[in-house]
Each structure stands twice: as C-alpha cells, then as structure tokens.
Design a protein around this motif. Structure first.
Motif, short mmCIF file in Angstrom:
data_model
loop_
_atom_site.label_atom_id
_atom_site.label_comp_id
_atom_site.label_asym_id
_atom_site.label_seq_id
_atom_site.Cartn_x
_atom_site.Cartn_y
_atom_site.Cartn_z
N GLU A 83 0.83 -1.20 0.00
CA GLU A 83 0.00 0.00 0.00
C GLU A 83 0.87 1.26 0.00
O GLU A 83 0.58 2.23 -0.71
CB GLU A 83 -0.92 -0.01 1.22
N GLN A 84 1.93 1.25 0.78
CA GLN A 84 2.82 2.41 0.83
C GLN A 84 3.56 2.60 -0.49
O GLN A 84 3.76 3.73 -0.95
CB GLN A 84 3.82 2.28 1.99
N LEU A 85 3.97 1.50 -1.11
CA LEU A 85 4.63 1.61 -2.41
C LEU A 85 3.67 2.17 -3.46
O LEU A 85 4.06 2.99 -4.29
CB LEU A 85 5.15 0.24 -2.85
N ALA A 86 2.41 1.72 -3.41
CA ALA A 86 1.42 2.21 -4.37
C ALA A 86 1.19 3.70 -4.21
O ALA A 86 0.97 4.42 -5.18
CB ALA A 86 0.11 1.45 -4.20
N ALA A 87 1.26 4.18 -2.95
CA ALA A 87 1.00 5.58 -2.68
C ALA A 87 2.08 6.50 -3.23
O ALA A 87 1.82 7.68 -3.49
CB ALA A 87 0.85 5.80 -1.18
N ILE A 88 3.29 5.98 -3.43
CA ILE A 88 4.38 6.82 -3.95
C ILE A 88 4.71 6.48 -5.40
O ILE A 88 5.64 7.04 -5.96
CB ILE A 88 5.65 6.70 -3.08
N ALA A 89 3.94 5.56 -6.00
CA ALA A 89 4.20 5.17 -7.38
C ALA A 89 3.84 6.31 -8.32
O ALA A 89 2.97 7.13 -8.02
CB ALA A 89 3.40 3.91 -7.73
N ASP A 92 1.24 7.31 -13.67
CA ASP A 92 0.88 6.50 -14.83
C ASP A 92 1.18 5.02 -14.59
O ASP A 92 1.26 4.25 -15.52
CB ASP A 92 1.64 6.97 -16.08
N SER A 93 1.32 4.62 -13.33
CA SER A 93 1.66 3.24 -13.02
C SER A 93 0.43 2.35 -13.11
O SER A 93 -0.68 2.78 -13.39
CB SER A 93 2.27 3.14 -11.62
N LEU A 94 0.63 1.08 -12.85
CA LEU A 94 -0.43 0.07 -13.01
C LEU A 94 -1.63 0.38 -12.17
O LEU A 94 -2.77 0.20 -12.59
CB LEU A 94 0.12 -1.31 -12.67
N CYS A 111 -8.32 -2.71 1.89
CA CYS A 111 -6.87 -2.84 1.73
C CYS A 111 -6.45 -3.98 2.66
O CYS A 111 -6.21 -3.77 3.85
CB CYS A 111 -6.17 -1.53 2.10
N TYR A 112 -6.46 -5.18 2.13
CA TYR A 112 -6.16 -6.40 2.86
C TYR A 112 -7.20 -6.66 3.94
O TYR A 112 -8.18 -7.35 3.71
CB TYR A 112 -4.74 -6.35 3.43
N ASP A 113 -7.05 -6.09 5.14
CA ASP A 113 -7.98 -6.39 6.23
C ASP A 113 -8.64 -5.16 6.82
O ASP A 113 -9.21 -5.21 7.90
CB ASP A 113 -7.27 -7.18 7.33
N HIS A 114 -8.57 -4.02 6.10
CA HIS A 114 -9.20 -2.81 6.61
C HIS A 114 -9.77 -1.99 5.45
O HIS A 114 -9.46 -2.24 4.29
CB HIS A 114 -8.21 -1.97 7.42
N LEU A 169 -1.22 5.23 4.46
CA LEU A 169 -1.38 6.22 3.41
C LEU A 169 -2.17 5.62 2.25
O LEU A 169 -1.73 4.65 1.62
CB LEU A 169 -0.02 6.71 2.92
N ASP A 170 -3.33 6.17 1.98
CA ASP A 170 -4.20 5.65 0.93
C ASP A 170 -3.60 5.92 -0.45
O ASP A 170 -3.17 7.03 -0.73
CB ASP A 170 -5.57 6.31 1.04
#
Length: 229
Positions: A83-89, A92-94, A111-114, A169-170
């Motif tokens: 989730e944190q990696l996605a927030a800083i990607a 134009d990423s996947l 997001c998994y369990d929340h 971080l969403d």
C-alpha cells in the motif's frame, strides 16, 4: 550487519503481471492459480512461474485446501508495504490503470484487512475531528468513547506489542486511513452488520443504504453518493 535484499523484492514486483496478482490479493482473500491467471491476463502455466517467484520473495504463501491450492499475501505487513509503495508510485503506473478499469473500486474498497479509499479517509477524518483518534508523532492513538462500540470496536485495556491503530497512506487519496487491529475490527463489523458487502467478481466493496445511514448517525458522514444503486 545483515543487509536487506531489496533486489529480490524489486525483481518480484518489477513485472506487470505479478503486480496485477498482488493487487488482486490486496483484497485479503485467497485465490487459486487459475483465478490469479485470469486477473493478470496470463496462462495458468505462466501464473505458476510468477507465483513461485513471489513466494521465493516472501510476498505470497500457498495453502492446499482439498484438491485446490490457494495463494494469499504472506501477512498484513506485506499488504502495508505494498500500500505504501502504491501511494508513492508514479501517476501513470499500473494502479492508476486499474483504477480506471475498475471504475468505482477506488471509492469503497478494502486494503487487505481494513477499509480503504475515499470512504475510509472520510471516516478517519471524522474520528480525528470527534477526538476518538489522536495523531501523535506520525501514529494514531484511539481515545475511549462510546461510539467505538457502535463501530464494533472494544478498545484494549493495555497497549499490545503492535500498534492498535496504525495510519496507512491511501494510494488513491494520498491521505491517511486507519489500519492495524482497529481498522480490521471496523471492517469486520461493517461486513457483519451489512453496512458493506463484497463484490462477487471484482475487488472492491459495496456500501449499502443501512451502512450509509449508520455512518451518518455515528460519524456524521454524508455517503449518499457512494451507496450502490
């Protein structure tokens, strides 16, 4: 000193098909090889090779149930890191492409369990505004209040080894929502109470009319635009 093998993790998430599989597993449920192959648009044989690499990197585990083998994320810490990696990607990423493809996935999802997405961010803001949550030095602290029971939460009497409420971080909103045991309890209660329900064929959640009404009564949220038709 032991050096973390970031190169292994980097290799594991460097392929778009593997990233798609990880996004699918972020829902928190386990899937078969064929289901993940369909989600990634590859053959089952190719999916098997991808899943072996993800397992070797410690991101995914396999469990045999009867005749089927199911794959899931290795744990909540993996989900949190993704989730944190996605927030800083880059924009134009996947995950941006998946957001457009899935439409309302970004609005109400897990997001998994929340809970995650704009609804989770709005709930977190309401909890902070009402003093039920405090943000201290980059962490969340739950404050005793009667409304917690209405959200299905019993606060622990003593702090545990792991944070009870963790800011996450969403990846679409770039704002914080609640993760950790507190986030899991709220999602479980929302599912058990029929406030939200899981979609059958794609990742994401559906906010029901009773759920919108409950969140308005408890937290003062206006969720009419997110309710499923």
């Amino acid at each position: 000193m032991i050096t973390p093998r970031f190169d292994i993790l980097g290799q594991a998430i460097s392929d778009a098909s593997r990233t798609q599989m990880l996004c699918e597993l972020m829902e928190g449920r386990a899937y078969t090889n064929k289901e993940l192959a369909a989600a990634a648009g590859v053959t089952p044989q190719t999916a098997s090779a991808h899943l072996r690499l993800l397992q070797d990197a410690g991101l995914v585990v396999a469990e045999k149930r009867g005749r089927c083998v199911y794959h899931r994320l290795a744990g909540p810490e993996v989900a949190h890191a993704l989730e944190q990696l996605a927030a800083i990607a880059p924009a134009d990423s996947l995950h941006r492409a998946q957001q457009r493809k899935a439409g309302d996935l970004a609005q109400v999802r897990s997001c998994y369990d929340h809970l995650a997405g704009p609804l989770a961010v709005a709930m977190t803001r309401a909890l902070l505004d009402r003093g039920m949550l405090r943000e201290e030095h980059g962490a969340f602290c739950a404050v005793p209040a009667g409304e917690w029971l209405k959200l299905g939460v019993v606060l622990p009497e003593k702090p545990g080894r792991q944070p009870f409420a963790r800011p996450c971080l969403d990846w679409t909103e770039r704002k914080l929502h609640v993760a950790g045991p507190l986030g899991r309890l709220m999602l479980d209660h929302a599912l058990d109470s029929g406030w939200v329900r899981r979609r059958r064929h794609k990742r994401g959640l559906v906010l029901t009319t009773p759920g919108a009404r409950a969140l308005e009564q408890i937290l003062g949220l206006s969720c009419g635009g997110l309710v499923a038709a």
